[in-house]
Structures are given as structure tokens and as C-alpha cells.
Design an enzyme around this catalytic site. Structure first.
Site, PDB file in Angstrom:
ATOM      1  NE  ARG A  98      53.946  52.763  51.575  1.00 21.28           N
ATOM      2  CZ  ARG A  98      54.549  53.304  50.718  1.00 21.28           C
ATOM      3  NH1 ARG A  98      54.857  54.549  50.355  1.00 21.28           N
ATOM      4  NH2 ARG A  98      55.238  52.475  49.556  1.00 21.28           N
ATOM      5  N   GLY A  99      57.066  51.681  53.013  1.00 20.21           N
ATOM      6  CA  GLY A  99      58.250  52.115  52.032  1.00 20.21           C
ATOM      7  C   GLY A  99      59.455  51.788  52.778  1.00 20.21           C
ATOM      8  CB  ALA A 100      62.150  49.176  52.096  1.00 18.95           C
ATOM      9  NE  ARG A 146      54.944  46.653  57.099  1.00 21.89           N
ATOM     10  CZ  ARG A 146      54.738  47.169  55.950  1.00 21.89           C
ATOM     11  NH1 ARG A 146      55.290  48.481  55.423  1.00 21.89           N
ATOM     12  NH2 ARG A 146      54.342  46.362  54.960  1.00 21.89           N
ATOM     13  CD  GLN A 178      50.646  49.639  49.649  1.00 24.91           C
ATOM     14  OE1 GLN A 178      49.780  49.124  49.048  1.00 24.91           O
ATOM     15  NE2 GLN A 178      51.288  48.982  50.364  1.00 24.91           N
ATOM     16  CG  ASP A 221      59.784  46.217  50.596  1.00 23.89           C
ATOM     17  OD1 ASP A 221      59.150  45.924  49.401  1.00 23.89           O
ATOM     18  OD2 ASP A 221      59.306  46.853  51.418  1.00 23.89           O
ATOM     19  CG  ASN A 252      58.531  45.630  45.328  1.00 22.55           C
ATOM     20  OD1 ASN A 252      58.950  46.022  46.195  1.00 22.55           O
ATOM     21  ND2 ASN A 252      57.763  45.827  44.294  1.00 22.55           N
ATOM     22  CE  LYS A 253      53.071  45.907  49.330  1.00 24.27           C
ATOM     23  NZ  LYS A 253      53.196  45.567  50.805  1.00 24.27           N
TER      24      LYS A 253
HETATM   25  C1  LIG Z   1      61.277  51.996  47.959  1.00 29.98           C
HETATM   26  S1  LIG Z   1      60.763  50.617  48.769  1.00 29.98           S
HETATM   27  C2  LIG Z   1      59.142  50.662  48.619  1.00 29.98           C
HETATM   28  C3  LIG Z   1      58.385  49.538  48.767  1.00 29.98           C
HETATM   29  O1  LIG Z   1      57.812  48.964  50.118  1.00 29.98           O
HETATM   30  C4  LIG Z   1      56.483  48.740  49.794  1.00 29.98           C
HETATM   31  O2  LIG Z   1      55.989  48.089  50.739  1.00 29.98           O
HETATM   32  P1  LIG Z   1      54.898  48.650  51.760  1.00 29.98           P
HETATM   33  O3  LIG Z   1      54.255  49.812  51.106  1.00 29.98           O
HETATM   34  O4  LIG Z   1      54.231  47.452  52.364  1.00 29.98           O
HETATM   35  O5  LIG Z   1      55.857  49.230  52.708  1.00 29.98           O
HETATM   36  C5  LIG Z   1      56.563  48.208  48.443  1.00 29.98           C
HETATM   37  O6  LIG Z   1      56.838  47.002  48.587  1.00 29.98           O
HETATM   38  C6  LIG Z   1      57.351  49.098  47.736  1.00 29.98           C
HETATM   39  O7  LIG Z   1      57.911  48.619  46.656  1.00 29.98           O
END
Ligand SMILES: CSC[C@H]1O[C@H](OP(=O)(O)O)[C@H](O)[C@@H]1O
Length: 359
Positions: A53-55, A88, A198, A239, A249-250
Site C-alpha cells: 500500500r502507499g500511493a 484501489r 499504518q 494519494d 490522504n489517509k
Molecule cells: C506516500 S503515499 C502514502 C499514503 O498512502 C496511504 O494510504 P494506504 O496506506 O491506504 O495506501 C496514506 O494515505 C499515505 O499517506
């Protein structure tokens, strides 16, 4: 970044030259488990289930997913691109990476697609690692300026925007790693980041592995520490950033931005070019917000005192749960953007000064 002294990226080609390795982030921090992906369907599952995960990392793994598909069934390009894009909805990096693969492959004869897809995936991964390194360089002066005034710099971050959210370095955490490595007295307030934690599970793991001072806090504690002068700056990842500087963002990021504004704490957002969506102007109205299973709110996974990994219900039986995975922070609450090309205001003018080709 390093684990037990060994440098890793968060996605890498196996020594067999075709399968793809990732860390199963649903097992961290309790188990460091490498998953070897051999099919594009496994790559799709890894993104959907948040094994990765992570954009930026989502984009890179999807790009390698296309390469796995082209190795096995190069005639199914359009279907593979569509299915991976649906894994996603919020991080624009996914679409950005798949558009790059489409541009690289769709005019090629099917027999040439596999080699080209692997080359493009490698280029995307290398681009992300170098882009994030430069984000670190461009964010470092913000931390150095505070440390020179106060002798220390306390940074609050939300979710995980570190090495585990990108191919390497991270976005929000990249300046922090560089500040630590240059000897600044940096400490990180790590939002646990409910419901998937996270922050508590991934950011804390990363910072601990790198030796960066950090304290995990409940999501609702950040405003309190800002009121008491314990937060010098907020840096988060994102994101998707719109043409006007709105930031997806989250979930919970928007509330941190409100608290930061109320307390005069600078609120910075770190992003690579692949997270920009210049097609969108109004983030709240236009960015699709992923709704994930309520089970992520009702249940929590952790380690028991005797070392077992267990999942328990933390919500009253029979109660429903809602689980929007992201929110949108309006540009007016964002102090500025940290990119690989430099820093800018969270405005269309600021972004176009950094990225004139995106006018
Ligand atoms: C550097 S982008 C990381 C970004 O992605 C996370 O979401 P997820 O864990 O659901 O993929 C979160 O929004 C982070 O800031």
C-alpha cells in the site's frame, strides 16, 4: 532502506529475472515476510488486500503486475490494465503507472510486450526511488531551519508515507531520514492511524529500524501536542493532489490540518510528480474516496503476550462500522508542497511553476 543492516527496496525483481518480490505489509511489524509474486492476479490481490500500500508503491507494483501478465498472456493487455486500475480508486499513482505501461506497450507486437513491460516497470521503480530521494533533499531545509532555531525539531506525521509506501526513501519520511542522517535532533510524533494502524505498525517499524526517535500517539492526541507547543511541523504524504492544491490522504489528515492551522503549526505535504492529478480542480467534489470493509474498524490484529498474532473485535457486537479510507484537505489548510522539483504553495500557480509542462 535497511532492515537488520541489509538495504531493501519495497518491491524488487527476483534473481530469476521475472518474478517480483514485495514485503507482506499486513504481517508487519510482527513478521518480516517476503512475498514472491508470479502472476498478475497475485499483484492485483497484493494491492487490493494492502499487502502492499502507499500511493507510489501501488503504482510500481501494478507496473510489475503488467509485466507478469505480458510474460504469460501478452494478448490480454487491455483487460489486465482495467483490472489492475480497479484495485484501489483513490491513489492516482496507480492510473499514472498503468497509463505509462499502456503507452509503452499498446503499439508493440505481442511478442515484444514482455521485455518492454519489465523495462517500463523498472524505469517506474527507479524514477520513484530517485524522486523520493529528491523530496527528502527538498524537505530537509524546513527541518534544518527549525532545528537551528530550537535545537530540535518535532515532526508529526499521519499514516505511513515512508519507505514502505514508496519504492524507497518515502515522501513525508524522506526529509526526516535525511535530517536524522545529517545529525539533526529530530523526533517524530507518529499517529497510530486507525483503523489499519499504518502509523503504529509501519511508520514506527521503519523509524525504529533506522534509529529515528519517535513516539506513537493516538490519532486524537495530535491537536493536544500542537496546543502545548510540542509539534514544530506536520509533514504528511498524499494519494492525490489536485490542480488547485487540494490533498487526498489517509482518513484523519484533514482533522490534523485543522488543528495545525488553529495552532499556527506549518502543515506540509510531500508528493512525487506521479501523485499530481491536474485533471481535477475540486478535490472534495471529484476525488473518489475508497470505502473499505467495516471489519477494519470493528476488528484489530496484534500480538498476544505469548507471541501469537490474533485478531479481536473491538466494537460492540451487532454494531455497524463505516470505513472511508481517505479524506481531502483543502489547499487553504496546506502550508506548502514538497516535491522532487522543489517546494511550492498549494496553488495552481505554485504547481505550474514547478511543472510548467502540466499547464
Ligand atoms: C506516500 S503515499 C502514502 C499514503 O498512502 C496511504 O494510504 P494506504 O496506506 O491506504 O495506501 C496514506 O494515505 C499515505 O499517506
Amino acid at each position: 532502506m535497511k532492515i537488520d543492516g541489509v538495504s531493501y527496496r519495497s518491491v524488487w525483481l527476483d534473481s530469476d529475472g521475472w518474478s517480483v518480490n514485495i514485503f507482506d505489509q499486513t504481517k508487519l511489524p510482527w513478521q518480516v515476510e517476503v512475498l514472491r509474486l508470479t502472476t498478475w492476479e497475485q499483484a492485483a490481490h497484493a494491492i487490493r488486500s494492502m499487502q502492499v500500500r502507499g500511493a507510489p508503491l501501488i503504482g510500481a507494483v501494478a507496473a510489475y503486475g503488467v509485466a507478469l501478465a505480458m510474460r504469460a498472456e501478452p494478448g490480454r493487455l487491455d483487460e489486465v490494465l482495467e483490472t489492475l486500475n480497479e484495485t484501489r480508486p483513490t491513489a492516482i499513482n496507480l492510473r499514472w503507472a498503468l497509463d505509462r505501461q499502456k503507452a509503452a506497450l499498446h503499439n508493440l507486437p505481442v511478442e515484444a510486450r514482455a521485455a518492454a513491460a519489465y523495462a517500463e516497470a523498472a524505469a517506474i521503480a527507479d524514477d520513484d526511488a530517485e524522486t523520493c530521494r529528491r523530496i527528502g533533499e527538498n524537505g530537509l531545509p524546513l527541518l534544518r531551519e527549525i532545528a537551528e532555531k530550537k535545537g530540535r525539531v518535532n515532526v508529526l506525521t499521519h499514516c505511513n508515507a515512508g519507505w514502505l509506501a514508496t519504492v524507497d526513501w518515502g515522501t513525508a519520511l524522506a526529509p526526516i531520514y535525511m535530517a536524522h542522517d545529517t545529525g539533526l535532533d529530530v523526533k517524530v510524533w507518529v499517529d497510530e492511524t486507525r483503523p489499519r494502524n499504518q502509523g503504529a505498525a509501519l511508520t514506527a517499524f521503519e523509524l525504529g529500524a533506522h534509529g529515528v526517535k519517535h513516539t506513537v500517539i493516538a490519532d486524537n492526541a495530535g491537536g493536544h501536542y500542537m496546543q502545548h507547543g510540542e509539534v514544530d511541523i506536520v509533514i504528511v504524504g498524499t494519494d492525490r493532489v489536485t490542480r488547485t492544491g487540494d490533498v487526498a490522504n489517509k482518513i484523519g489528515t484533514y482533522l490534523k490540518a485543522l488543528a495545525a492551522q488553529d495552532n499556527g503549526v506549518p502543515f506540509w505535504v510531500a508528493l512525487p510528480h506521479s501523485t499530481l492529478d491536474m485533471r481535477v480542480r475540486d478535490g472534495i467534489a471529484e476525488i473518489p474516496i475508497e470505502e473499505r470493509s467495516g471489519a477494519e474498524v470493528t476488528d484489530m490484529t496484534g500480538r498476544t503476550a505469548d507471541g501469537r498474532i490474533e485478531t479481536v473485535r473491538v466494537v460492540s457486537a451487532g454494531s455497524q462500522a463505516a470505513n472511508p479510507a481517505f479524506d481531502v484537505t483543502p489547499a487553504r489548510l496546506v502550508t506548502g508542497l514538497i516535491t522532487e522539483r522543489g517546494r511550492s504553495a498549494a496553488t495552481e500557480q505554485g504547481l505550474l511553476e514547478l511543472y510548467p509542462e502540466k499547464a
